[in-house]
Design a protein around this motif. Sequence first.
Motif, PDB file in Angstrom:
ATOM      1  N   GLU A  25       0.913  -1.109   0.039  1.00 35.59           N
ATOM      2  CA  GLU A  25       0.028  -0.008  -0.123  1.00 35.59           C
ATOM      3  C   GLU A  25       0.989   1.405   0.134  1.00 35.59           C
ATOM      4  O   GLU A  25       0.578   2.173  -0.655  1.00 35.59           O
ATOM      5  CB  GLU A  25      -0.895   0.071   1.172  1.00 35.59           C
ATOM      6  CG  GLU A  25      -2.347  -1.041   0.982  1.00 35.59           C
ATOM      7  CD  GLU A  25      -2.750  -0.950   0.024  1.00 35.59           C
ATOM      8  OE1 GLU A  25      -3.361   0.240  -0.545  1.00 35.59           O
ATOM      9  OE2 GLU A  25      -3.309  -2.096  -0.604  1.00 35.59           O
TER      10      GLU A  25
ATOM     11  N   ASP B 298       1.288   4.487  -2.905  1.00 35.55           N
ATOM     12  CA  ASP B 298       1.092   5.832  -2.687  1.00 35.55           C
ATOM     13  C   ASP B 298       2.610   6.698  -2.900  1.00 35.55           C
ATOM     14  O   ASP B 298       2.243   7.787  -2.978  1.00 35.55           O
ATOM     15  CB  ASP B 298       0.840   5.945  -1.297  1.00 35.55           C
ATOM     16  CG  ASP B 298      -0.606   5.495  -0.900  1.00 35.55           C
ATOM     17  OD1 ASP B 298      -1.491   5.286  -1.683  1.00 35.55           O
ATOM     18  OD2 ASP B 298      -1.094   5.181   0.267  1.00 35.55           O
ATOM     19  N   HIS B 299       3.494   5.789  -2.820  1.00 39.09           N
ATOM     20  CA  HIS B 299       4.942   6.707  -2.687  1.00 39.09           C
ATOM     21  C   HIS B 299       6.004   6.270  -3.825  1.00 39.09           C
ATOM     22  O   HIS B 299       6.860   6.961  -3.958  1.00 39.09           O
ATOM     23  CB  HIS B 299       5.571   6.682  -1.250  1.00 39.09           C
ATOM     24  CG  HIS B 299       4.613   7.139  -0.383  1.00 39.09           C
ATOM     25  ND1 HIS B 299       4.445   8.524  -0.118  1.00 39.09           N
ATOM     26  CD2 HIS B 299       4.011   6.625   0.648  1.00 39.09           C
ATOM     27  CE1 HIS B 299       3.508   8.924   1.043  1.00 39.09           C
ATOM     28  NE2 HIS B 299       3.351   7.799   1.382  1.00 39.09           N
TER      29      HIS B 299
END
Length: 194
Positions: free
Chosen positions: A37, A41-42
């Motif tokens: 996850e 996102d990154h």
Amino acid sequence: MTTSSKDLKKQLRKEALARRDALDEFWRVEIALEMAETAKDHIAIEPGQVVSGFWPMRSEVDVRPLMFALREKGARLCLPAILDKTTIVFRELVRGAQMVEMGFGTVGPHEEAEVLDPSLMLVPLAAFDARGHRIGYGAGYYDRAIGKLVDKGLTPRLIGIAFDCQEVQQVPNEDHDVVIAEILTESGLRRFAA
């Protein structure tokens, strides 16, 4: 008598791996999913970008959920394939492809798989410090593979994959070591000054 860098690395590796081995197996599974996850996102991925991961061995972070999250973002995946005692290449990982034993308790794509040059590498490690210096497993495969990519004029983004418990106060510097600019642990993605 002073301890050599090699001996100190060996001791730090042994201690960090013992801490990693002591982590709860089910907790490690949850963390692997959380890291996937975090990656969504990154970690930015361009469609078709080649990303190397690794098949987990022993108590390593299972990066398969992370790799599949990056594939969903458009990454083309590859895994290391051991050719001999000093060399690895990165073979494409595609659904349904034949996997073969690579030694060290790991597997990789069959020799018929295409060899790729990753532009983003998820790098396994035994220990790391707050400067981004890493201790591998002692065979130097990744240092040499990264060096070959650099010799080709490529500069892959390197992200070390570990648990927080694998951090040590300081990894001894050696000329051949590759510094990792980023480390992904259960605490998130950490970036180090170059």
